[in-house]
Design a protein around this motif. Structure first.
Motif, PDB file in Angstrom:
ATOM      1  N   GLY A  29      44.460  50.139  20.753  1.00 53.77           N
ATOM      2  CA  GLY A  29      45.292  49.843  19.593  1.00 53.77           C
ATOM      3  C   GLY A  29      46.706  50.325  19.817  1.00 53.77           C
ATOM      4  O   GLY A  29      47.062  50.800  20.891  1.00 53.77           O
ATOM      5  N   ALA A  30      47.504  50.202  18.765  1.00 53.73           N
ATOM      6  CA  ALA A  30      48.900  50.597  18.843  1.00 53.73           C
ATOM      7  C   ALA A  30      49.019  52.110  18.884  1.00 53.73           C
ATOM      8  O   ALA A  30      48.379  52.809  18.116  1.00 53.73           O
ATOM      9  CB  ALA A  30      49.651  50.023  17.644  1.00 53.73           C
ATOM     10  N   ARG A  31      49.846  52.595  19.784  1.00 54.01           N
ATOM     11  CA  ARG A  31      50.031  54.044  19.908  1.00 54.01           C
ATOM     12  C   ARG A  31      51.309  54.516  19.246  1.00 54.01           C
ATOM     13  O   ARG A  31      51.430  55.673  18.890  1.00 54.01           O
ATOM     14  CB  ARG A  31      50.042  54.441  21.375  1.00 54.01           C
ATOM     15  CG  ARG A  31      48.731  54.180  22.043  1.00 54.01           C
ATOM     16  CD  ARG A  31      48.752  54.652  23.449  1.00 54.01           C
ATOM     17  NE  ARG A  31      47.478  54.300  24.078  1.00 54.01           N
ATOM     18  CZ  ARG A  31      47.088  54.768  25.221  1.00 54.01           C
ATOM     19  NH1 ARG A  31      47.853  55.589  25.889  1.00 54.01           N
ATOM     20  NH2 ARG A  31      45.933  54.418  25.718  1.00 54.01           N
ATOM     21  N   ASP A  32      52.304  53.629  19.142  1.00 54.03           N
ATOM     22  CA  ASP A  32      53.541  54.027  18.492  1.00 54.03           C
ATOM     23  C   ASP A  32      54.026  52.897  17.584  1.00 54.03           C
ATOM     24  O   ASP A  32      53.367  51.876  17.434  1.00 54.03           O
ATOM     25  CB  ASP A  32      54.606  54.424  19.510  1.00 54.03           C
ATOM     26  CG  ASP A  32      54.932  53.313  20.490  1.00 54.03           C
ATOM     27  OD1 ASP A  32      54.469  52.183  20.288  1.00 54.03           O
ATOM     28  OD2 ASP A  32      55.663  53.571  21.456  1.00 54.03           O
ATOM     29  N   PHE A  33      55.174  53.087  16.977  1.00 55.56           N
ATOM     30  CA  PHE A  33      55.669  52.157  15.976  1.00 55.56           C
ATOM     31  C   PHE A  33      55.949  50.778  16.576  1.00 55.56           C
ATOM     32  O   PHE A  33      55.623  49.743  15.973  1.00 55.56           O
ATOM     33  CB  PHE A  33      56.932  52.744  15.334  1.00 55.56           C
ATOM     34  CG  PHE A  33      57.491  51.886  14.238  1.00 55.56           C
ATOM     35  CD1 PHE A  33      56.825  51.757  13.028  1.00 55.56           C
ATOM     36  CD2 PHE A  33      58.680  51.205  14.415  1.00 55.56           C
ATOM     37  CE1 PHE A  33      57.329  50.964  12.013  1.00 55.56           C
ATOM     38  CE2 PHE A  33      59.189  50.421  13.410  1.00 55.56           C
ATOM     39  CZ  PHE A  33      58.521  50.298  12.200  1.00 55.56           C
ATOM     40  N   ASP A  76      54.604  49.384  19.277  1.00 56.10           N
ATOM     41  CA  ASP A  76      53.332  48.724  19.572  1.00 56.10           C
ATOM     42  C   ASP A  76      52.695  48.176  18.294  1.00 56.10           C
ATOM     43  O   ASP A  76      52.138  47.082  18.285  1.00 56.10           O
ATOM     44  CB  ASP A  76      52.367  49.687  20.263  1.00 56.10           C
ATOM     45  CG  ASP A  76      52.748  49.950  21.701  1.00 56.10           C
ATOM     46  OD1 ASP A  76      53.531  49.161  22.261  1.00 56.10           O
ATOM     47  OD2 ASP A  76      52.254  50.941  22.262  1.00 56.10           O
ATOM     48  N   LYS A  77      52.783  48.925  17.225  1.00 58.06           N
ATOM     49  CA  LYS A  77      52.208  48.482  15.964  1.00 58.06           C
ATOM     50  C   LYS A  77      52.888  47.209  15.481  1.00 58.06           C
ATOM     51  O   LYS A  77      52.239  46.260  15.040  1.00 58.06           O
ATOM     52  CB  LYS A  77      52.337  49.582  14.910  1.00 58.06           C
ATOM     53  CG  LYS A  77      51.716  49.232  13.591  1.00 58.06           C
ATOM     54  CD  LYS A  77      51.883  50.364  12.597  1.00 58.06           C
ATOM     55  CE  LYS A  77      51.302  49.930  11.259  1.00 58.06           C
ATOM     56  NZ  LYS A  77      51.606  50.886  10.210  1.00 58.06           N
ATOM     57  N   LEU A  78      54.217  47.158  15.579  1.00 57.25           N
ATOM     58  CA  LEU A  78      54.948  45.962  15.181  1.00 57.25           C
ATOM     59  C   LEU A  78      54.577  44.764  16.050  1.00 57.25           C
ATOM     60  O   LEU A  78      54.428  43.641  15.554  1.00 57.25           O
ATOM     61  CB  LEU A  78      56.450  46.216  15.239  1.00 57.25           C
ATOM     62  CG  LEU A  78      57.016  47.170  14.192  1.00 57.25           C
ATOM     63  CD1 LEU A  78      58.502  47.401  14.434  1.00 57.25           C
ATOM     64  CD2 LEU A  78      56.775  46.641  12.796  1.00 57.25           C
ATOM     65  N   VAL A 122      51.733  44.289  17.628  1.00 58.66           N
ATOM     66  CA  VAL A 122      50.370  43.886  17.277  1.00 58.66           C
ATOM     67  C   VAL A 122      50.387  43.051  16.011  1.00 58.66           C
ATOM     68  O   VAL A 122      49.735  42.004  15.924  1.00 58.66           O
ATOM     69  CB  VAL A 122      49.456  45.124  17.118  1.00 58.66           C
ATOM     70  CG1 VAL A 122      48.144  44.739  16.462  1.00 58.66           C
ATOM     71  CG2 VAL A 122      49.216  45.759  18.474  1.00 58.66           C
ATOM     72  N   GLU A 123      51.159  43.486  15.021  1.00 56.47           N
ATOM     73  CA  GLU A 123      51.245  42.727  13.774  1.00 56.47           C
ATOM     74  C   GLU A 123      51.872  41.350  14.001  1.00 56.47           C
ATOM     75  O   GLU A 123      51.436  40.360  13.426  1.00 56.47           O
ATOM     76  CB  GLU A 123      52.057  43.499  12.744  1.00 56.47           C
ATOM     77  CG  GLU A 123      51.352  44.714  12.191  1.00 56.47           C
ATOM     78  CD  GLU A 123      52.242  45.518  11.261  1.00 56.47           C
ATOM     79  OE1 GLU A 123      53.381  45.085  10.974  1.00 56.47           O
ATOM     80  OE2 GLU A 123      51.800  46.597  10.826  1.00 56.47           O
TER      81      GLU A 123
END
Length: 80
Positions: A4-8, A10-12, A14-15
């Motif tokens: 999964g996303a480890r930082d901000f 990566d999270k963006l 993924v979204e």
């Protein structure tokens, strides 16, 4: 181990790409754009060029050794 996303950032990412769909399973997607014979011919030509360069390099090295050996001045020293 979690995936999964480890930082901000990566999270963006993924979204952003979570809903993207890729469909490249077409019949012509699996066919090569270059024929195998053309590829082998190009590889053979490249190998022959490299082999020729190596042979010329070896010849040039031997010629240079010969020139250096012929132009060397040998001085006789005292024999004990």
């Amino acid at each position: 181990m979690a995936v999964g996303a480890r930082d901000f950032i990566d999270k963006l990412l993924v979204e952003k790409y979570a809903q993207e769909k890729v469909d490249n399973h077409e019949a012509d997607a699996l066919q090569s754009r270059v024929s195998a014979d053309e590829m082998m011919s190009a590889m053979n030509c490249s190998a022959n060029n490299f082999r020729t360069m190596l042979e010329l390099n070896n010849r040039l090295t031997m010629v240079c050794y010969g020139v250096v050996a012929k132009s060397a001045k040998y001085v006789q020293t005292e024999v004990a």
